[in-house]
Design a protein around this motif. Sequence first.
Motif, PDB file in Angstrom:
ATOM      1  N   ALA A  90      -5.498  10.578  11.407  1.00  0.00           N
ATOM      2  CA  ALA A  90      -5.355   9.267  10.766  1.00  0.00           C
ATOM      3  C   ALA A  90      -4.649   8.319  11.717  1.00  0.00           C
ATOM      4  N   VAL A  91      -5.121   7.081  11.742  1.00  0.00           N
ATOM      5  CA  VAL A  91      -4.505   6.011  12.524  1.00  0.00           C
ATOM      6  C   VAL A  91      -4.195   4.858  11.576  1.00  0.00           C
ATOM      7  N   ILE A  92      -2.990   4.310  11.668  1.00  0.00           N
ATOM      8  CA  ILE A  92      -2.607   3.148  10.864  1.00  0.00           C
ATOM      9  C   ILE A  92      -2.383   1.971  11.805  1.00  0.00           C
ATOM     10  N   ALA A  93      -3.170   0.916  11.600  1.00  0.00           N
ATOM     11  CA  ALA A  93      -3.060  -0.297  12.414  1.00  0.00           C
ATOM     12  C   ALA A  93      -2.582  -1.445  11.529  1.00  0.00           C
ATOM     13  N   ARG A  94      -1.942  -2.428  12.131  1.00  0.00           N
ATOM     14  CA  ARG A  94      -1.440  -3.571  11.363  1.00  0.00           C
ATOM     15  C   ARG A  94      -1.994  -4.878  11.918  1.00  0.00           C
ATOM     16  N   SER A  95      -1.873  -5.930  11.133  1.00  0.00           N
ATOM     17  CA  SER A  95      -2.305  -7.255  11.562  1.00  0.00           C
ATOM     18  C   SER A  95      -1.461  -7.717  12.742  1.00  0.00           C
ATOM     19  N   ALA A  96      -2.057  -8.549  13.598  1.00  0.00           N
ATOM     20  CA  ALA A  96      -1.344  -9.005  14.786  1.00  0.00           C
ATOM     21  C   ALA A  96      -0.269 -10.029  14.451  1.00  0.00           C
TER      22      ALA A  96
ATOM     23  N   TYR B 102      -1.869  -3.725   6.573  1.00  0.00           N
ATOM     24  CA  TYR B 102      -2.208  -2.506   7.297  1.00  0.00           C
ATOM     25  C   TYR B 102      -3.570  -1.982   6.864  1.00  0.00           C
ATOM     26  N   ARG B 103      -4.179  -1.260   7.785  1.00  0.00           N
ATOM     27  CA  ARG B 103      -5.426  -0.550   7.485  1.00  0.00           C
ATOM     28  C   ARG B 103      -5.294   0.898   7.958  1.00  0.00           C
ATOM     29  N   VAL B 104      -5.798   1.807   7.148  1.00  0.00           N
ATOM     30  CA  VAL B 104      -5.743   3.234   7.461  1.00  0.00           C
ATOM     31  C   VAL B 104      -7.147   3.707   7.825  1.00  0.00           C
ATOM     32  N   PHE B 105      -7.246   4.442   8.914  1.00  0.00           N
ATOM     33  CA  PHE B 105      -8.518   5.001   9.365  1.00  0.00           C
ATOM     34  C   PHE B 105      -8.353   6.512   9.472  1.00  0.00           C
ATOM     35  N   GLU B 106      -9.201   7.253   8.794  1.00  0.00           N
ATOM     36  CA  GLU B 106      -9.121   8.711   8.781  1.00  0.00           C
ATOM     37  C   GLU B 106     -10.456   9.324   9.164  1.00  0.00           C
TER      38      GLU B 106
END
Length: 386
Positions: free
Chosen positions: A311-317, A370-374
């Motif tokens: 899983a990767v969690i990315a956030r807004s810039a 945030y967005r989660v990618f799994e």
Amino acid sequence: MHTARPRQRGFSIVELMVSVVIGLLAVMFATRLMVNGEQSKAASVGGSDAMQNGMLALFSITTDASQAGWGLNDDLLNGCNTRMTDTQGFALAAAMRDGAAITPLAPAVIADGGQGSDSLTLYSGTGLAGVGSTRVWQNYIGGTSIGVDSVAPFGFNQGDVIVVAPEPAGAGCTLAQISAAPAASTLQIAAGAAYRYNTGNLGTNYNGGQARVFNLGAAGKLSFHTWSVANGVLQLRATDLAGTGGQPQAVVGNVVALKAQYGFDTRAGTAFAPKGGMKVGRWSAAMIDADGDGSTGAAGDWQRIAALRIAVIARSAVPERPATRQATCTATTAPLTVFGSAVPAGVNASPAQVALAVPNDTVSWTCYRYRVFETIVPIRNAGWRP
């Protein structure tokens, strides 16, 4: 005779006040409309940034994971506590075996960060033989020469990385690099500036007829990678990228966490048949006694890794501002949970809550979206074993 005054024309004070009020209301509504529009734009752009960064980060890691274990799938190698030196600073990932620290050579090694970000190390070779090996035919008690049965069938070349493994398994393995064109039955491992993995000695003795030599391919293509997150940036240490052996290099920004879990094949006895396909029976971020032999982190447990859950969690810039009359942001109000779904069917989920704060960030984590990618990546080389 009185002359009538001319009637005065213009706006009365009441009319002027009404006009001013109407104008102010119009300005207020226009301003609110613009502010709402900018907020919606910022949220949309921020979501797009998070989507792009998260997808790029996950793609980069899963590409590595899909190749993990190539050349390491022999039972003598997979999970072997391995000695390695590197003049450019790359170090094998540490793990625990029954309370003792080891450095296993396996497709994947996870350093569990708890509610913080994990680090994920993925290993694979590039040797064309894949699982080919030759036997050490004479006692090795030190020095730069290793006597072997034969070098011809296994594609040994000067500069290739090799691993010497005891047979039967149980003792430690050693990684080195061939420093000269192989002779008919001798491999040289002399130290030198061109041979980053050599010290001129294996550092471990091996009995003749009780050890094998595996070829992992050219040193420049050796794919030992460690993925981690620090200060909101996905980073990579790698043996095959110049300058990244000892110091991690930035890959993708605005990534706040990387989480990973092993998918263990926990079938017992003859039901465990890797050549017929691996099957996930349990997810765990920590090593377990997957083969049921009473030892946690032994080689047999590493050989039971059938897949990785990543899983990767990315956030807004760009952070959002607090709403009107509020002191704190409400873009995100609680930590996120990953790995909450029960997949494959019949396998219990092992959810993990992830803290989103980035160290030394002057803006609260609640101001970001945030967005989660799994994804789940099968360790396809796990079943291809001799």
